[in-house]
Design a protein around this motif. Structure first.
Motif, PDB file in Angstrom:
ATOM      1  N   PHE A 104      64.065  77.178   0.534  1.00  0.00           N
ATOM      2  CA  PHE A 104      63.065  78.233   0.645  1.00  0.00           C
ATOM      3  C   PHE A 104      61.967  77.894   1.640  1.00  0.00           C
ATOM      4  CE2 PHE A 104      59.361  80.669  -1.081  1.00  0.00           C
ATOM      5  CZ  PHE A 104      59.882  81.934  -0.861  1.00  0.00           C
ATOM      6  N   GLN A 105      61.548  76.644   1.636  1.00  0.00           N
ATOM      7  CA  GLN A 105      60.315  76.340   2.368  1.00  0.00           C
ATOM      8  C   GLN A 105      60.465  76.384   3.882  1.00  0.00           C
ATOM      9  OE1 GLN A 105      59.405  72.588   0.539  1.00  0.00           O
ATOM     10  NE2 GLN A 105      60.347  71.420   2.189  1.00  0.00           N
ATOM     11  N   ASP A 106      61.693  76.349   4.390  1.00  0.00           N
ATOM     12  CA  ASP A 106      61.873  76.320   5.844  1.00  0.00           C
ATOM     13  C   ASP A 106      62.143  77.680   6.469  1.00  0.00           C
ATOM     14  OD1 ASP A 106      61.417  73.644   6.111  1.00  0.00           O
ATOM     15  OD2 ASP A 106      63.510  73.095   5.727  1.00  0.00           O
ATOM     16  N   LEU A 107      61.969  78.737   5.722  1.00  0.00           N
ATOM     17  CA  LEU A 107      62.347  80.065   6.224  1.00  0.00           C
ATOM     18  C   LEU A 107      61.532  80.517   7.424  1.00  0.00           C
ATOM     19  CD1 LEU A 107      62.813  82.347   3.097  1.00  0.00           C
ATOM     20  CD2 LEU A 107      64.561  81.223   4.493  1.00  0.00           C
ATOM     21  N   THR A 108      62.226  81.162   8.362  1.00  0.00           N
ATOM     22  CA  THR A 108      61.575  81.922   9.428  1.00  0.00           C
ATOM     23  C   THR A 108      61.709  83.398   9.079  1.00  0.00           C
ATOM     24  OG1 THR A 108      62.063  80.253  11.089  1.00  0.00           O
ATOM     25  CG2 THR A 108      61.653  82.487  11.890  1.00  0.00           C
ATOM     26  N   LEU A 109      60.628  84.148   9.262  1.00  0.00           N
ATOM     27  CA  LEU A 109      60.586  85.506   8.715  1.00  0.00           C
ATOM     28  C   LEU A 109      61.047  86.563   9.723  1.00  0.00           C
ATOM     29  CD1 LEU A 109      57.395  85.033   6.552  1.00  0.00           C
ATOM     30  CD2 LEU A 109      59.778  85.023   5.820  1.00  0.00           C
ATOM     31  N   ASP A 110      62.239  86.333  10.282  1.00  0.00           N
ATOM     32  CA  ASP A 110      62.894  87.364  11.091  1.00  0.00           C
ATOM     33  C   ASP A 110      63.824  88.179  10.193  1.00  0.00           C
ATOM     34  OD1 ASP A 110      64.982  85.631  10.583  1.00  0.00           O
ATOM     35  OD2 ASP A 110      65.113  84.892  12.642  1.00  0.00           O
ATOM     36  N   TYR A 111      64.655  89.056  10.804  1.00  0.00           N
ATOM     37  CA  TYR A 111      65.526  89.901   9.973  1.00  0.00           C
ATOM     38  C   TYR A 111      66.557  89.084   9.199  1.00  0.00           C
ATOM     39  CZ  TYR A 111      63.795  94.193  12.194  1.00  0.00           C
ATOM     40  OH  TYR A 111      63.015  95.238  12.617  1.00  0.00           O
ATOM     41  N   THR A 161      68.517  92.834   4.247  1.00  0.00           N
ATOM     42  CA  THR A 161      67.716  92.586   3.040  1.00  0.00           C
ATOM     43  C   THR A 161      66.669  91.507   3.296  1.00  0.00           C
ATOM     44  OG1 THR A 161      69.575  91.228   2.284  1.00  0.00           O
ATOM     45  CG2 THR A 161      69.361  93.416   1.338  1.00  0.00           C
ATOM     46  N   GLY A 162      66.811  90.772   4.390  1.00  0.00           N
ATOM     47  CA  GLY A 162      65.782  89.816   4.796  1.00  0.00           C
ATOM     48  C   GLY A 162      65.953  88.437   4.185  1.00  0.00           C
ATOM     49  N   PRO A 163      65.484  87.431   4.906  1.00  0.00           N
ATOM     50  CA  PRO A 163      65.731  86.048   4.485  1.00  0.00           C
ATOM     51  C   PRO A 163      65.012  85.633   3.208  1.00  0.00           C
ATOM     52  CG  PRO A 163      64.339  86.122   6.442  1.00  0.00           C
ATOM     53  CD  PRO A 163      64.803  87.518   6.202  1.00  0.00           C
ATOM     54  N   VAL A 164      63.890  86.247   2.890  1.00  0.00           N
ATOM     55  CA  VAL A 164      63.180  85.852   1.659  1.00  0.00           C
ATOM     56  C   VAL A 164      64.028  86.208   0.442  1.00  0.00           C
ATOM     57  CG1 VAL A 164      61.123  86.193   0.244  1.00  0.00           C
ATOM     58  CG2 VAL A 164      60.910  86.098   2.734  1.00  0.00           C
ATOM     59  N   ALA A 166      59.288  90.619  10.013  1.00  0.00           N
ATOM     60  CA  ALA A 166      60.459  91.443   9.682  1.00  0.00           C
ATOM     61  C   ALA A 166      61.156  90.942   8.425  1.00  0.00           C
ATOM     62  CB  ALA A 166      61.434  91.468  10.854  1.00  0.00           C
ATOM     63  N   GLY A 167      61.081  89.628   8.209  1.00  0.00           N
ATOM     64  CA  GLY A 167      61.780  89.014   7.078  1.00  0.00           C
ATOM     65  C   GLY A 167      61.301  89.487   5.721  1.00  0.00           C
ATOM     66  N   ARG A 203      60.842  92.616   5.027  1.00  0.00           N
ATOM     67  CA  ARG A 203      61.377  93.971   4.816  1.00  0.00           C
ATOM     68  C   ARG A 203      60.354  94.829   4.070  1.00  0.00           C
ATOM     69  NH1 ARG A 203      62.585  94.618   7.949  1.00  0.00           N
ATOM     70  NH2 ARG A 203      64.035  96.326   7.787  1.00  0.00           N
ATOM     71  N   PRO A 244      58.688  85.675  15.352  1.00  0.00           N
ATOM     72  CA  PRO A 244      58.463  85.685  13.896  1.00  0.00           C
ATOM     73  C   PRO A 244      57.638  84.508  13.390  1.00  0.00           C
ATOM     74  CG  PRO A 244      60.747  85.093  14.396  1.00  0.00           C
ATOM     75  CD  PRO A 244      60.119  85.540  15.691  1.00  0.00           C
ATOM     76  N   LEU A 245      56.849  84.790  12.386  1.00  0.00           N
ATOM     77  CA  LEU A 245      56.117  83.734  11.688  1.00  0.00           C
ATOM     78  C   LEU A 245      57.054  82.987  10.754  1.00  0.00           C
ATOM     79  CD1 LEU A 245      52.874  85.724  10.784  1.00  0.00           C
ATOM     80  CD2 LEU A 245      52.948  83.646  12.176  1.00  0.00           C
ATOM     81  N   LYS A 246      56.719  81.759  10.456  1.00  0.00           N
ATOM     82  CA  LYS A 246      57.432  81.014   9.423  1.00  0.00           C
ATOM     83  C   LYS A 246      56.770  81.296   8.075  1.00  0.00           C
ATOM     84  CE  LYS A 246      59.185  77.274  12.294  1.00  0.00           C
ATOM     85  NZ  LYS A 246      60.571  77.718  12.117  1.00  0.00           N
ATOM     86  N   LEU A 247      57.581  81.217   7.039  1.00  0.00           N
ATOM     87  CA  LEU A 247      57.045  81.430   5.693  1.00  0.00           C
ATOM     88  C   LEU A 247      55.852  80.516   5.431  1.00  0.00           C
ATOM     89  CD1 LEU A 247      57.284  82.748   2.875  1.00  0.00           C
ATOM     90  CD2 LEU A 247      58.843  80.896   2.252  1.00  0.00           C
ATOM     91  N   GLN A 248      55.961  79.269   5.865  1.00  0.00           N
ATOM     92  CA  GLN A 248      54.872  78.327   5.606  1.00  0.00           C
ATOM     93  C   GLN A 248      53.588  78.726   6.325  1.00  0.00           C
ATOM     94  OE1 GLN A 248      54.807  76.205   3.253  1.00  0.00           O
ATOM     95  NE2 GLN A 248      56.970  76.502   2.739  1.00  0.00           N
TER      96      GLN A 248
END
Lengths: 363, 363
Positions: free
Chosen positions: B45-52, B245-248, A217-218, A220, A30-34
């Motif tokens: 918020f800024q440290d999120l990884t975009l997995d499920y 629903t995802g981390p974001v 995936a994050g 959705r 997964p990519l990071k939001l940043q």
């Protein structure tokens, strides 16, 4: 509307948190939001107002989605909260109790059990490992002697990695057109270098998301691309379910899609390195074999030995931290689902531990 | 599984973009992303990884959700992509063809037509405007003489604004417990100052979201709070639909919930100012009347005169930019849905234009 437990998803939920070496995930690392926001050179994200947004996605988002296809316009696109929901929307909109549906096994359980929960008859066509996980054309032709409402194709397939051969797809398209059978084409593992079924026939609706090939995936975020009249019906029905995917997901999806070349290049590099690691492992340990697909992130690793797949998967996880979904979740023993998505080092070390786990249980 | 068009949602989709004075939106004036992120003092918020992310929501998110209730633990909570999807999950999990469901009219169409699409019999109980949009207890008791699988309560209600009276709810709870009838309580318009039905009986599952009282429809974040065995079944079924629903959305929801007092205070101030503007308008123009609810963001404005509600709504929009959902979308003429959500100045000006629009069509 009763449904059995979704074996693979329950397995992931129950055990994924224990993984040190996750060798079964089908989402590219997964990519990071940043990392995603760094691509937002126009600063689209920071000005968002958190209302429902454009109900079916705004024109710029749809334009970005259409860049993944050769045909179609805005009227052929709508959005969903993930690919699975996109499929659910198609099945809910099109299928009625008593309809007949063709699906493939081993396959993703939703494409068998969800139509059944609606009251449909499902004809499961086999994918044959000895044929590189391809189906047999004669079986499709036999199945289509009765009226079939929908053929569900997952291309590439989970868990087998099947990339359907062109000759088979051509015949499938011809039969679907002749018999007015809709094709639901789950293309969540598609590399856009490959042609979508929705670009080959007006009978197909393609569903996909950013979860697998795009490492997001994050978000959705998924979508549908298909015939305008079907998309219109789905948009009407969608009001009973989600209303919209919302501006946060929409804008992040648009940023990703407008930077898809960089994201896909990263994914292809990761997948390719995983395949190299797998090939080297297979050369060293003849107890294992796999059909490595040309595209997609999923494969179905075969192992020799009289060990139930669940036993092997649990032992590998508990003893070595190596995480697999066992073939039992797909009603197919002596297999483990092997994702081609992790870092090369993780793959190399994880496979060594898998061999040790099999040693432990067979020696 | 056929469903008719969702009248109110289609109306919103077709016409909302034209609104200059949106007097029908039920979401309190939306927050900007930057306003929400300014509350993120821990920089979650800024440290999120975009997995499920956590499949059913992580413990901190569930803790924040539980702060809206008096009872319950993590096992009583799961997440959904909006409140409507949360309701859909409950109905899909609990209902089968042939079941009987009690619902209220005028009401939100999904609570009538969705159970019907599953094959349920729906008993619509009336809300009586002359009784301040309350239902009649005798009608509930009569309806519950037959086996009823589910009672769907929308409290406060869309579009009538009904806040169900306590005596009625007490009797409804007693009947539901006696008859093993589940209560689906859509509390999307609930102010947490009011008690949730899920805190009053083990028979009720409460669904809600951040869209209305929290001004954050853009997150598409909802949840369910109910009996642990039902939540477990819903979590299993949810695998066929959304996975997570995802981390974001989850982290933005958590930030909002951990700052709910400030957000709710803003909302209450906006709603209160809207009500003041409406009351002043009603004193000036006796052709209009409304039951202004103690809680929630929705009311159902009545007007006198032989003008179809759709005609009035379209004329008000096209001539003056004032946007209403007509009562026809709720099968209830001589009404317009009046949201208590916009800026006071918008409400004041919009109502003046509404009166002009009615003048135009009746003089």
């Amino acid at each position: 509307m009763k449904l059995p437990k979704f074996e693979v998803e329950q397995w992931m939920t129950n055990y994924e948190g224990k993984a040190v070496y996750n060798l079964t995930d089908t989402c590219v690392s997964p990519l990071k939001l940043q990392e995603l926001l760094a691509m937002d050179t126009d600063h689209l994200f920071q000005d968002l107002t958190l209302d429902y947004g454009a109900i079916t996605g705004d024109p710029m988002l749809k334009k970005a989605l259409l860049s993944l296809y050769q045909t179609g316009s805005e009227a052929n696109i709508t959005t969903a909260q993930g690919c699975l929901q996109a499929s659910e929307m198609v099945m809910n909109t099109v299928l009625e109790a008593g309809d007949t549906v063709i699906s493939y096994v081993p396959g993703y359980q939703a494409f068998i059990d969800y139509p059944r929960s609606i009251g449909c008859k499902v004809i499961p066509l086999r994918l044959y490992e000895e044929d590189g996980w391809q189906p047999k054309l004669a079986e499709l032709e036999e199945a289509m002697k009765e009226p079939v409402k929908m053929i569900i194709v997952n291309n590439p397939s989970n868990p087998t990695g099947t990339v359907f051969e062109d000759a088979y797809l051509s015949r499938l398209i011809a039969l679907s057109e002749k018999n007015h059978t809709m094709i639901l084409s789950d293309e969540i593992y598609r590399d856009p270098a490959c042609r979508s079924l929705s670009d080959r026939t007006e009978n197909a609706v393609s569903v996909s998301s950013l979860s697998k090939m795009y490492s997001l995936a994050g978000l959705r975020f998924g979508w549908l691309k298909g015939p305008a009249d079907l998309i219109e019906k789905i948009n009407e029905r969608r009001d009973y379910s989600i209303i919209s995917t919302g501006p946060v997901a929409d804008i992040l999806a648009r940023i990703a899609l407008e930077n898809k070349d960089a994201i896909l290049q990263r994914s292809r590099t990761i997948i390719s390195a995983c395949k190299d690691a797998v090939r080297e492992f297979l050369e060293r340990d003849p107890r294992f074999s796999v059909v490595l697909p040309d595209y997609g992130t999923v494969s179905f690793l075969r192992y020799e030995g009289n060990v139930p797949s669940e036993t092997l998967a649990l032992h590998a996880l508990n003893r070595y931290g190596v995480f697999f979904v066992p073939g039992s979740c797909f009603a197919c023993e002596n297999h483990l689902r092997l994702g081609l998505t992790c870092r090369e080092e993780t793959m190399r070390k994880g496979l060594v531990h898998l061999a040790q786990a099999l040693d432990d249980l067979t020696q």
